[in-house]
Motif scaffolding. Structure first.
Motif: not given
Length: 205
Positions: A87, A91, A95, A189, A193-194, A197
């Motif tokens: 996870d 992420r 980024l 951003d 992140a979405d 995930a």
């Protein structure tokens, strides 16, 4: 006395200096690729000098692409190296790649590569070799480490890398190079992140 046809002692340094100027010209060109004469003018040299150091226009573009790849080892190594569990790692990877487009010049590099390389028999593969494939390979290496750790399900890692990288590239180009920030703004951003995930949900072991 220098023999005819031999290189000056400062040949490599001078060539590197020209590549830096030519890179700026290519990245700032917009929708219309700069001509051979425009590249020479941007580099501040004559056409014969540009020919001496590179050859043809395609050779200039390939030299810039190769130089971009040579300077990307640290960033590619960071992409290839896991950071925590699956996870957190994906992420961070999302980024990291997004940061390259926002602050590291990847937006101009990819836009130039797509403009120069699309449907071109030499520059298309050169862009793949210098930018897109190294990015995918680094992502595959990261994913392979998570699979070894038992965190990633079975499946083709190249497919997984494409599924991870492509949406980030598209979103970044949409917002920056294509003007999407004014047409339909996106919180990059939050998107990163979405996306990370969702990728983990799809590929978790």
């Amino acid at each position: 006395m220098r023999q005819t046809g031999s290189r000056n002692r400062n040949h490599d340094a001078r060539r590197a200096e020209l590549i830096a100027k030519l890179r700026r010209a290519l990245h700032a060109a917009g929708p219309n690729p700069p001509s051979w004469r425009e590249l020479a003018a941007a580099a501040g040299v004559s056409l014969s000098t540009l020919t001496h150091y590179f050859g043809r226009r395609d050779d200039v573009v390939q030299a810039v692409m190769a130089d971009d790849r040579a300077g990307a080892d640290a960033e590619l190594a960071a992409m290839a190296t896991p950071a925590g569990d699956l996870d957190a790692s994906m992420r961070v990877a999302a980024l990291h790649l997004l940061g390259g487009f926002r602050h590291g010049g990847l937006d101009a590099l990819f836009a130039t590569g797509l403009r120069e390389g699309s449907a071109h028999p030499l520059l298309g593969p050169a862009f793949l070799d210098s930018a897109l494939e190294p990015t995918l390979a680094a992502c595959e290496a990261r994913l392979a480490a998570h699979r070894t750790a038992g965190e990633l399900r079975d499946g083709d890692l190249r497919t997984a890398a494409l599924q991870f990288v492509a949406p980030i590239v598209l979103a970044a180009l949409h917002q920056q190079q294509l003007g999407g920030c004014s047409v339909r703004p996106l919180d990059l951003d939050a998107f990163a992140a979405d996306h990370a995930a969702a990728f983990v949900r799809a590929w978790r072991a």
